[in-house]
Motif scaffolding. Structure first.
Motif, PDB file in Angstrom:
ATOM      1  N   GLU A  16       0.739  -1.118   0.018  1.00 38.20           N
ATOM      2  CA  GLU A  16       0.131  -0.180   0.087  1.00 38.20           C
ATOM      3  C   GLU A  16       0.844   1.390  -0.117  1.00 38.20           C
ATOM      4  O   GLU A  16       1.725   1.452   0.835  1.00 38.20           O
ATOM      5  CB  GLU A  16      -0.868  -0.086   1.184  1.00 38.20           C
ATOM      6  N   VAL A  17       0.357   2.172  -0.938  1.00 37.41           N
ATOM      7  CA  VAL A  17       1.008   3.586  -0.709  1.00 37.41           C
ATOM      8  C   VAL A  17       0.065   4.699  -0.569  1.00 37.41           C
ATOM      9  O   VAL A  17      -0.940   4.498  -0.992  1.00 37.41           O
ATOM     10  CB  VAL A  17       1.826   3.749  -2.182  1.00 37.41           C
ATOM     11  N   SER A  18       0.571   5.701   0.118  1.00 35.75           N
ATOM     12  CA  SER A  18      -0.265   6.763   0.206  1.00 35.75           C
ATOM     13  C   SER A  18      -0.322   7.610  -1.184  1.00 35.75           C
ATOM     14  O   SER A  18       0.949   7.797  -1.746  1.00 35.75           O
ATOM     15  CB  SER A  18       0.305   7.790   1.283  1.00 35.75           C
ATOM     16  N   THR A  19      -1.284   8.257  -1.409  1.00 36.54           N
ATOM     17  CA  THR A  19      -1.275   9.086  -2.734  1.00 36.54           C
ATOM     18  C   THR A  19      -1.750  10.469  -2.294  1.00 36.54           C
ATOM     19  O   THR A  19      -2.211  10.731  -1.164  1.00 36.54           O
ATOM     20  CB  THR A  19      -2.461   8.708  -3.783  1.00 36.54           C
ATOM     21  N   CYS A  23      -5.478   9.036  -0.136  1.00 40.65           N
ATOM     22  CA  CYS A  23      -5.987   7.818   0.023  1.00 40.65           C
ATOM     23  C   CYS A  23      -4.691   7.012  -0.017  1.00 40.65           C
ATOM     24  O   CYS A  23      -3.790   7.288  -0.393  1.00 40.65           O
ATOM     25  CB  CYS A  23      -7.267   7.281  -0.740  1.00 40.65           C
ATOM     26  N   HIS A  24      -5.000   5.721   0.346  1.00 37.15           N
ATOM     27  CA  HIS A  24      -3.927   4.721   0.392  1.00 37.15           C
ATOM     28  C   HIS A  24      -4.354   3.582  -0.663  1.00 37.15           C
ATOM     29  O   HIS A  24      -5.441   3.086  -0.604  1.00 37.15           O
ATOM     30  CB  HIS A  24      -3.589   4.264   1.748  1.00 37.15           C
ATOM     31  N   GLU A  45      -9.148   6.732   5.188  1.00 38.49           N
ATOM     32  CA  GLU A  45      -9.157   6.979   6.698  1.00 38.49           C
ATOM     33  C   GLU A  45     -10.439   7.773   7.027  1.00 38.49           C
ATOM     34  O   GLU A  45     -11.180   8.563   6.259  1.00 38.49           O
ATOM     35  CB  GLU A  45      -7.904   7.501   7.253  1.00 38.49           C
ATOM     36  N   ASP A 103     -11.805   3.032   8.607  1.00 33.62           N
ATOM     37  CA  ASP A 103     -11.405   3.243   7.571  1.00 33.62           C
ATOM     38  C   ASP A 103     -12.601   2.537   6.496  1.00 33.62           C
ATOM     39  O   ASP A 103     -13.354   1.577   6.517  1.00 33.62           O
ATOM     40  CB  ASP A 103     -10.128   1.905   7.359  1.00 33.62           C
TER      41      ASP A 103
END
Length: 124
Positions: A16-19, A23-24, A45, A103
């Motif tokens: 998972e990456v944060s954008t 969002c992730h 979140e 979430d």
């Protein structure tokens, strides 16, 4: 032995990456060898609204858990929860707000596959 028509697409190992979209995202399938489709899991979140944006491909959200509100930036809102699907035409403005206590998690199915060049931010 004959060659199999099946093709393994190895796991990318990318989690998972944060954008910047707030969002992730975890890409589950996005490979040029399968140009017709991509699949990602998104996590928003509690209390967060994603950036208003459009994609150049059709996208379907499939809500796994949590609660939220989808809108197309036009004032029309649609409540979503587990099991709900939202079909978003290519080029349509979209964002989602997590108004639940935990979430909001959903799958993002893109037809054909998502590419970063096809993402257009439309505002805050």
């Amino acid at each position: 032995m004959p060659e199999s028509p099946l093709r393994l697409i190895p796991a990318s190992g990318r989690g998972e990456v944060s954008t910047g979209e707030r969002c992730h995202i975890a890409e589950l399938l996005n490979d040029p060898a399968v140009p017709g489709v991509s699949l990602a899991r998104a996590r928003v979140e509690a209390g967060v609204t994603t950036q208003l944006h459009a994609l150049d491909v059709r996208e379907v959200y499939i809500v796994e858990r949590g609660a939220g509100v989808m809108d197309a930036g036009d004032g029309v809102e649609v409540r979503v929860g587990p099991g709900d699907c939202v079909d978003i035409p290519a080029g349509a403005a979209q964002r989602i707000r997590n108004d639940g206590p935990g979430d909001l998690v959903f799958l993002c199915l893109c037809l054909p596959r998502f590419t970063p060049e096809g993402y257009a931010p439309l505002g805050a």
